[in-house]
Design a protein around this motif. Structure first.
Motif, PDB file in Angstrom:
ATOM      1  N   ILE A 153       0.836  -1.203   0.000  1.00 50.18           N
ATOM      2  CA  ILE A 153       0.000   0.000   0.000  1.00 50.18           C
ATOM      3  C   ILE A 153       0.869   1.251   0.000  1.00 50.18           C
ATOM      4  CG2 ILE A 153      -1.675   1.336   1.347  1.00 50.18           C
ATOM      5  CD1 ILE A 153      -2.802  -1.380   2.321  1.00 50.18           C
ATOM      6  N   LEU A 154       1.916   1.245   0.822  1.00 49.71           N
ATOM      7  CA  LEU A 154       2.800   2.398   0.886  1.00 49.71           C
ATOM      8  C   LEU A 154       3.520   2.617  -0.448  1.00 49.71           C
ATOM      9  CD1 LEU A 154       4.362   1.937   4.444  1.00 49.71           C
ATOM     10  CD2 LEU A 154       2.549   3.527   3.762  1.00 49.71           C
ATOM     11  N   PHE A 155       3.954   1.532  -1.086  1.00 46.59           N
ATOM     12  CA  PHE A 155       4.638   1.671  -2.379  1.00 46.59           C
ATOM     13  C   PHE A 155       3.678   2.202  -3.438  1.00 46.59           C
ATOM     14  CE2 PHE A 155       5.828  -0.055  -6.539  1.00 46.59           C
ATOM     15  CZ  PHE A 155       7.112   0.464  -6.668  1.00 46.59           C
ATOM     16  N   ALA A 156       2.458   1.669  -3.463  1.00 44.76           N
ATOM     17  CA  ALA A 156       1.477   2.149  -4.434  1.00 44.76           C
ATOM     18  C   ALA A 156       1.168   3.629  -4.222  1.00 44.76           C
ATOM     19  CB  ALA A 156       0.199   1.318  -4.342  1.00 44.76           C
ATOM     20  N   ALA A 157       1.035   4.028  -2.956  1.00 51.75           N
ATOM     21  CA  ALA A 157       0.788   5.434  -2.658  1.00 51.75           C
ATOM     22  C   ALA A 157       1.954   6.305  -3.118  1.00 51.75           C
ATOM     23  CB  ALA A 157       0.541   5.618  -1.162  1.00 51.75           C
ATOM     24  N   LEU A 158       3.180   5.808  -2.945  1.00 50.39           N
ATOM     25  CA  LEU A 158       4.359   6.554  -3.377  1.00 50.39           C
ATOM     26  C   LEU A 158       4.368   6.739  -4.890  1.00 50.39           C
ATOM     27  CD1 LEU A 158       7.148   7.807  -2.815  1.00 50.39           C
ATOM     28  CD2 LEU A 158       8.113   5.500  -3.000  1.00 50.39           C
ATOM     29  N   MET A 159       4.073   5.687  -5.627  1.00 53.25           N
ATOM     30  CA  MET A 159       4.117   5.776  -7.082  1.00 53.25           C
ATOM     31  C   MET A 159       3.003   6.675  -7.630  1.00 53.25           C
ATOM     32  SD  MET A 159       6.733   4.148  -8.231  1.00 53.25           S
ATOM     33  CE  MET A 159       7.512   4.937  -6.827  1.00 53.25           C
ATOM     34  N   ALA A 160       1.779   6.473  -7.159  1.00 48.63           N
ATOM     35  CA  ALA A 160       0.678   7.309  -7.643  1.00 48.63           C
ATOM     36  C   ALA A 160       0.875   8.767  -7.232  1.00 48.63           C
ATOM     37  CB  ALA A 160      -0.652   6.779  -7.102  1.00 48.63           C
ATOM     38  N   GLY A 161       1.360   8.979  -6.008  1.00 47.47           N
ATOM     39  CA  GLY A 161       1.622  10.341  -5.559  1.00 47.47           C
ATOM     40  C   GLY A 161       2.723  11.007  -6.366  1.00 47.47           C
ATOM     41  N   THR A 162       3.744  10.246  -6.752  1.00 48.53           N
ATOM     42  CA  THR A 162       4.816  10.797  -7.587  1.00 48.53           C
ATOM     43  C   THR A 162       4.268  11.250  -8.933  1.00 48.53           C
ATOM     44  OG1 THR A 162       6.488   9.415  -6.515  1.00 48.53           O
ATOM     45  CG2 THR A 162       7.019  10.288  -8.693  1.00 48.53           C
ATOM     46  N   GLY A 163       3.402  10.434  -9.516  1.00 48.33           N
ATOM     47  CA  GLY A 163       2.779  10.830 -10.781  1.00 48.33           C
ATOM     48  C   GLY A 163       1.992  12.118 -10.651  1.00 48.33           C
ATOM     49  N   ASN A 164       1.235  12.238  -9.572  1.00 54.28           N
ATOM     50  CA  ASN A 164       0.478  13.470  -9.354  1.00 54.28           C
ATOM     51  C   ASN A 164       1.403  14.646  -9.071  1.00 54.28           C
ATOM     52  OD1 ASN A 164      -2.151  12.424  -9.685  1.00 54.28           O
ATOM     53  ND2 ASN A 164      -2.093  11.544  -7.638  1.00 54.28           N
ATOM     54  N   GLY A 165       2.514  14.390  -8.366  1.00 54.52           N
ATOM     55  CA  GLY A 165       3.479  15.452  -8.096  1.00 54.52           C
ATOM     56  C   GLY A 165       4.107  15.987  -9.380  1.00 54.52           C
ATOM     57  N   ILE A 166       4.397  15.103 -10.320  1.00 56.17           N
ATOM     58  CA  ILE A 166       4.920  15.549 -11.612  1.00 56.17           C
ATOM     59  C   ILE A 166       3.880  16.400 -12.331  1.00 56.17           C
ATOM     60  CG2 ILE A 166       5.730  14.796 -13.875  1.00 56.17           C
ATOM     61  CD1 ILE A 166       6.817  12.264 -12.517  1.00 56.17           C
ATOM     62  N   SER A 167       2.622  15.957 -12.291  1.00 57.35           N
ATOM     63  CA  SER A 167       1.548  16.668 -12.985  1.00 57.35           C
ATOM     64  C   SER A 167       1.362  18.080 -12.445  1.00 57.35           C
ATOM     65  CB  SER A 167       0.235  15.894 -12.853  1.00 57.35           C
ATOM     66  OG  SER A 167       0.332  14.622 -13.458  1.00 57.35           O
ATOM     67  N   ILE A 168       1.560  18.258 -11.139  1.00 56.03           N
ATOM     68  CA  ILE A 168       1.407  19.583 -10.539  1.00 56.03           C
ATOM     69  C   ILE A 168       2.331  20.593 -11.200  1.00 56.03           C
ATOM     70  CG2 ILE A 168       1.985  20.887  -8.450  1.00 56.03           C
ATOM     71  CD1 ILE A 168       0.695  18.774  -6.813  1.00 56.03           C
ATOM     72  N   VAL A 169       3.530  20.150 -11.596  1.00 52.67           N
ATOM     73  CA  VAL A 169       4.479  21.041 -12.245  1.00 52.67           C
ATOM     74  C   VAL A 169       4.194  21.158 -13.739  1.00 52.67           C
ATOM     75  CG1 VAL A 169       6.923  21.385 -12.785  1.00 52.67           C
ATOM     76  CG2 VAL A 169       6.257  20.546 -10.537  1.00 52.67           C
ATOM     77  N   VAL A 170       3.895  20.026 -14.387  1.00 55.98           N
ATOM     78  CA  VAL A 170       3.845  19.992 -15.849  1.00 55.98           C
ATOM     79  C   VAL A 170       2.620  20.721 -16.400  1.00 55.98           C
ATOM     80  CG1 VAL A 170       3.808  18.520 -17.889  1.00 55.98           C
ATOM     81  CG2 VAL A 170       5.155  17.849 -15.905  1.00 55.98           C
ATOM     82  N   PHE A 171       1.439  20.466 -15.843  1.00 57.23           N
ATOM     83  CA  PHE A 171       0.229  21.070 -16.411  1.00 57.23           C
ATOM     84  C   PHE A 171       0.284  22.600 -16.413  1.00 57.23           C
ATOM     85  CE2 PHE A 171      -2.029  16.935 -16.097  1.00 57.23           C
ATOM     86  CZ  PHE A 171      -2.625  16.951 -17.351  1.00 57.23           C
ATOM     87  N   PRO A 172       0.541  23.256 -15.273  1.00 57.55           N
ATOM     88  CA  PRO A 172       0.618  24.729 -15.333  1.00 57.55           C
ATOM     89  C   PRO A 172       1.786  25.224 -16.177  1.00 57.55           C
ATOM     90  CG  PRO A 172       1.255  23.937 -13.156  1.00 57.55           C
ATOM     91  CD  PRO A 172       0.675  22.778 -13.882  1.00 57.55           C
ATOM     92  N   TRP A 173       2.885  24.469 -16.198  1.00 55.72           N
ATOM     93  CA  TRP A 173       4.024  24.901 -17.000  1.00 55.72           C
ATOM     94  C   TRP A 173       3.670  24.905 -18.492  1.00 55.72           C
ATOM     95  CZ3 TRP A 173       8.425  27.165 -15.588  1.00 55.72           C
ATOM     96  CH2 TRP A 173       9.396  27.333 -16.569  1.00 55.72           C
ATOM     97  N   LEU A 174       3.001  23.851 -18.952  1.00 55.62           N
ATOM     98  CA  LEU A 174       2.606  23.793 -20.354  1.00 55.62           C
ATOM     99  C   LEU A 174       1.697  24.960 -20.717  1.00 55.62           C
ATOM    100  CD1 LEU A 174       1.941  19.958 -20.792  1.00 55.62           C
ATOM    101  CD2 LEU A 174       3.792  21.294 -21.835  1.00 55.62           C
ATOM    102  N   VAL A 175       0.778  25.300 -19.819  1.00 54.98           N
ATOM    103  CA  VAL A 175      -0.143  26.409 -20.088  1.00 54.98           C
ATOM    104  C   VAL A 175       0.611  27.738 -20.112  1.00 54.98           C
ATOM    105  CG1 VAL A 175      -2.119  27.701 -19.219  1.00 54.98           C
ATOM    106  CG2 VAL A 175      -2.112  25.208 -19.106  1.00 54.98           C
ATOM    107  N   LEU A 176       1.391  27.995 -19.083  1.00 55.08           N
ATOM    108  CA  LEU A 176       2.090  29.270 -18.979  1.00 55.08           C
ATOM    109  C   LEU A 176       3.147  29.423 -20.066  1.00 55.08           C
ATOM    110  CD1 LEU A 176       2.390  29.329 -15.104  1.00 55.08           C
ATOM    111  CD2 LEU A 176       1.076  30.943 -16.495  1.00 55.08           C
ATOM    112  N   GLN A 177       3.709  28.324 -20.520  1.00 52.56           N
ATOM    113  CA  GLN A 177       4.680  28.372 -21.609  1.00 52.56           C
ATOM    114  C   GLN A 177       4.023  28.831 -22.909  1.00 52.56           C
ATOM    115  OE1 GLN A 177       6.363  24.575 -23.006  1.00 52.56           O
ATOM    116  NE2 GLN A 177       8.411  25.456 -22.672  1.00 52.56           N
ATOM    117  N   ARG A 178       2.754  28.483 -23.070  1.00 52.94           N
ATOM    118  CA  ARG A 178       2.050  28.829 -24.297  1.00 52.94           C
ATOM    119  C   ARG A 178       1.431  30.221 -24.251  1.00 52.94           C
ATOM    120  NH1 ARG A 178       2.710  23.688 -24.284  1.00 52.94           N
ATOM    121  NH2 ARG A 178       2.406  22.371 -26.110  1.00 52.94           N
ATOM    122  N   THR A 179       0.876  30.623 -23.112  1.00 53.41           N
ATOM    123  CA  THR A 179       0.127  31.877 -23.046  1.00 53.41           C
ATOM    124  C   THR A 179       0.711  32.894 -22.078  1.00 53.41           C
ATOM    125  OG1 THR A 179      -1.370  31.189 -21.259  1.00 53.41           O
ATOM    126  CG2 THR A 179      -1.967  30.533 -23.517  1.00 53.41           C
ATOM    127  N   GLY A 180       1.439  32.453 -21.054  1.00 51.45           N
ATOM    128  CA  GLY A 180       1.978  33.364 -20.058  1.00 51.45           C
ATOM    129  C   GLY A 180       0.939  33.969 -19.144  1.00 51.45           C
TER     130      GLY A 180
END
Length: 439
Positions: A32-59
């Motif tokens: 359970i702890l490993f699964a939480a770590l992996m899924a949380g890591t994916g969400n942690g990456i998304s927190i950076v990538v989604f707004p970055w992609l938007v701001l990179q395009r429109t500012g």
């Protein structure tokens, strides 16, 4: 302390297993702890990538707010439904389905770019994909959290200790995730970083697929309300009629609405304007490092301090730190303040988990977690709607103050809430045996 009677029986039964079997008893908890770590890591990456992609395009901070809000609005309904899905379909099954759909929602970004060109990944597309990811994530988180009491009992751990490690792993994921996200954006680009995000969800699926644990499989339907909607209402009524759960839900609702724009919009806006993706990752990592230390230290804190005291310190410190950040000091100062915020807030999630797990019977646990989570997200969209235009129009300094000063006021009000004193009272043990499916 495992408050549920069924969990105590499991603990005693597994305590009689041969001395050479401790790892097998800890196996479900580690998975359970490993699964939480992996899924949380994916969400942690998304927190950076989604707004970055938007701001990179429109500012535009407003566009970033739209995408962040798209990733938040579904959480209110999705978390309610997720809790019911966990209780009605089974915890292990829901965890795997949720991670599968989350992986598909993020891998769609590079797939669409490969098929139709990078220009197709615009604000509207990113908003839709962020919304889909938000729709699926709560079910996986809820499923894993509701398996903790049985996993802790099998491992012979106290519920405080299990929640402390669970939330520490969650914070660790948000250390690893944003850091990986910032580095991969700088090397591979935002679109290709989503391949890594999808891979983390696949690893979470693999871990849960081999999990065998009491109560994780097909639930006992005889303990459940007839329809899913009636079951959701049952969870709402349970939370509403429990004074401490009701109060915690309101406090978390307000705090989430004030805090979320800082992490989802204001920091990304600040560092995008400065073209510093790695620094954004460092700030989010500082928040998570502090949270990791605070969560790990919760089991010790619980022996030295009252839960109410820990919560009051967290809310007041969060407001004070956000107020200083509003003046946009040098990066080292921001990092120290973010680490402090994470540290004082790290024990809060284990406290919430403990209250939910010890107040709700096993057959209702998913819905109680779902109700509490959905109420916490309810104020998020409003905060994001206000923060984006305010940041574009009045600047980051004014926007930070508009969020931090109400947070300080929340801390003062919380001091006078009598229900929070129930955090330190011994709850009556719920019937944890009802609704426990055999995997």
């Amino acid at each position: 302390m495992v408050a549920a009677a069924g969990a105590l029986l499991d603990s005693r039964r597994y305590a009689m297993t041969p001395p050479d079997a401790p790892l097998s008893r800890r196996g479900p908890l580690l998975l359970i702890l490993f699964a939480a770590l992996m899924a949380g890591t994916g969400n942690g990456i998304s927190i950076v990538v989604f707004p970055w992609l938007v701001l990179q395009r429109t500012g535009s901070a407003l566009d970033a707010s739209i995408v962040a809000m798209a990733g938040t609005l579904p959480l209110l309904a999705a978390t309610l439904i997720a809790g019911a899905a966990v209780d009605y379909l089974g915890r292990r099954r829901v965890s795997m389905i949720s991670d599968t759909l989350s992986a598909l929602s993020v891998v769609a970004v590079p797939v669409l770019a490969l098929m139709f060109g990078a220009d197709v990944v615009n604000v509207a597309v990113l908003a839709v994909l962020a919304a889909l990811g938000a729709l699926f994530d709560p079910a996986g988180m809820t499923a894993r959290e509701t398996m903790l009491p049985e996993a802790a009992a099998r491992a012979g751990w106290s519920l405080d200790r299990a929640n402390s490690y669970f939330e520490a792993v969650f914070n660790l994921a948000y250390i690893v995730g944003p850091g990986i996200g910032g580095l991969l954006i700088a090397t591979l680009g935002g679109v290709n970083t989503m391949w890594v995000t999808a891979a983390t969800f696949v690893l979470s699926i693999a871990a849960i697929s081999v999990l065998r644990l009491e109560g994780a499989g097909i639930p006992d339907r005889s303990a459940l309300t007839g329809s899913v909607w009636a079951g959701i209402l049952e969870g709402l009524r349970f939370v509403w009629h429990n004074r401490v759960l009701r109060t915690l839900a309101v406090v978390d609702l307000v705090a989430t609405g004030l805090y979320m724009p800082m992490e989802s919009v204001l920091f990304p806006k600040y560092f995008t304007d400065r073209d510093e993706p790695a620094q954004l990752g460092w700030v989010l990592m500082a928040l998570s490092i502090g949270g990791l230390v605070g969560a790990l230290g919760y089991a010790v804190m619980a022996k030295l301090m009252k839960r109410r005291t820990v919560m009051l310190i967290a809310v007041i410190t969060l407001g004070a730190a956000m107020t200083v950040i509003a003046f946009l000091p040098p990066l080292p100062v921001i990092l120290v303040l973010c680490a402090l915020v994470g540290f004082v807030y790290g024990p809060i999630a284990p406290i919430y988990n403990y209250v939910m797990q010890t107040r709700a019977p096993a057959h209702l646990r998913g819905r109680v977690v779902g109700v509490m989570g959905s109420l916490a997200y309810a104020a998020g969209p409003l905060g994001l709607i206000l923060a984006g235009p305010l940041a574009d129009g009045a600047g980051l300094h004014v926007t930070f103050l508009a969020l931090s000063l109400p947070m300080l006021a929340l801390g003062v009000v919380a001091v006078f809430l009598p229900a929070l004193r129930d955090l330190d009272t011994q709850p009556a043990a719920p019937d944890a045996t009802a609704g426990s499916g055999i995997p």
